[in-house]
Write an enzyme that holds these catalytic residues in place. Structure first.
Site, mmCIF file in Angstrom:
data_model
loop_
_atom_site.group_PDB
_atom_site.id
_atom_site.type_symbol
_atom_site.label_atom_id
_atom_site.label_comp_id
_atom_site.label_asym_id
_atom_site.label_seq_id
_atom_site.Cartn_x
_atom_site.Cartn_y
_atom_site.Cartn_z
ATOM 1 N N GLY A 80 -34.010 22.508 4.655
ATOM 2 C CA GLY A 80 -33.826 22.975 6.027
ATOM 3 C C GLY A 80 -32.400 23.454 6.160
ATOM 4 O O GLY A 80 -31.895 24.158 5.284
ATOM 5 N N SER A 112 -33.877 22.152 -1.879
ATOM 6 C CA SER A 112 -33.050 23.027 -1.049
ATOM 7 C C SER A 112 -31.868 22.236 -0.491
ATOM 8 O O SER A 112 -31.045 21.755 -1.251
ATOM 9 C CB SER A 112 -33.903 23.674 0.045
ATOM 10 N N ALA A 113 -31.761 22.064 0.820
ATOM 11 C CA ALA A 113 -30.647 21.310 1.394
ATOM 12 C C ALA A 113 -30.556 19.901 0.812
ATOM 13 O O ALA A 113 -29.467 19.362 0.613
ATOM 14 C CB ALA A 113 -30.793 21.232 2.916
ATOM 15 N N GLU A 153 -35.671 30.351 -7.552
ATOM 16 C CA GLU A 153 -36.913 29.841 -6.986
ATOM 17 C C GLU A 153 -37.831 29.366 -8.108
ATOM 18 O O GLU A 153 -37.980 30.034 -9.132
ATOM 19 C CB GLU A 153 -37.623 30.930 -6.181
ATOM 20 N N HIS A 202 -32.112 28.480 -4.101
ATOM 21 C CA HIS A 202 -32.759 29.784 -3.852
ATOM 22 C C HIS A 202 -31.937 30.932 -4.436
ATOM 23 O O HIS A 202 -31.901 32.025 -3.880
ATOM 24 C CB HIS A 202 -32.953 30.024 -2.346
#
Length: 241
Positions: A97, A129-130, A201, A166
């Site tokens: 997020g 991700s985060a 990715e 990413h």
């Protein structure tokens, strides 16, 4: 605590190209958790706007994915005692997020040091991700907009390197903004002692103690004063990681 106890699985992304959730990494996740880990604590704080509805929806989505691994997920936002919940967790899962929002909430709940202590003691840590970026010394290499200001950019510091999740080297024709590689180069100009791993990715890092294994589509490793190094899955980790 000795770094030899670390067990981390750091994913670039959660969704597969077909939109399904965590399916691309399911085999790695199952292998990482093994048969002994049947419960985990999920931290949904990267979800914006950061209210109960956002956290509920996020937790429900992640629970569904982890049920496929026969792992029951409790969400941190459902407990009145977050510090105690982290200290009792058998495994910690941190979703993606907004990285600034995630770090802000961890500081607000006084959880940063508690999480780091638990993971250094040997419990598994999964992030995407985060959730992967905050495993690093700082969140300075996130792609996210600083929609809220945490007290510091300092993060969990579970690994020595920085992650850019990413990661892509796509540069659309006519686009005049910096490429991702140029932005990472700017970071390294002022932080020359750091190494940055651009996770593409569909790629992840499996950290066991001081060893780092790359799986998936690959990564690009950046160091100050050196050309970017392409790193393919299951190749030995470049020096400095």
């Amino acid at each position: 605590m000795s770094a030899t106890t670390l067990r981390l699985l750091l994913l670039s992304n959660s969704r597969a190209m077909d939109g399904t959730y965590l399916t691309w990494a399911m085999d790695e996740l199952k292998s990482f958790l093994g048969s002994e880990v049947r419960t985990a604590l999920f931290i949904p704080y990267a979800a914006v706007p950061g209210n109960v509805a956002a956290y509920d929806g996020y937790a429900q989505r992640v629970r569904a994915a982890f049920s496929e691994m026969h792992c029951t997920l409790a969400s941190l936002h459902d407990t009145a005692h977050p510090v105690q919940a982290v200290r009792a967790a058998a495994a910690i899962v941190v979703g993606g997020g907004n990285t600034f929002h995630l770090l802000y909430q961890l500081y607000s709940a006084q959880l940063l040091e508690v999480i780091a202590e638990r993971v250094r003691s040997g419990i598994p840590y999964i992030g995407w991700s985060a959730g992967s970026v905050i495993a690093c010394p700082t969140i300075a290499t996130t792609n996210d907009m600083p929609i809220i200001e945490p007290p510091s950019l300092r993060a969990l510091g579970l690994v020595r390197f920085q992650i850019n999740a990413h990661y892509t080297d796509v540069h659309p024709p006519g686009h005049q903004g910096e490429t991702r590689a140029e932005r990472i180069a700017e970071f390294l100009t002022l932080q020359p002692s750091m190494t940055v791993v651009g996770l593409r990715e569909g790629s992840l890092l499996h950290v066991t103690g001081t060893e780092v294994r790359l799986a998936g589509t690959g990564a690009c490793v950046f160091r100050a004063g050196a050309s970017a190094l392409e790193w393919a899955a299951n190749e030995p980790a470049p020096g400095g990681l």
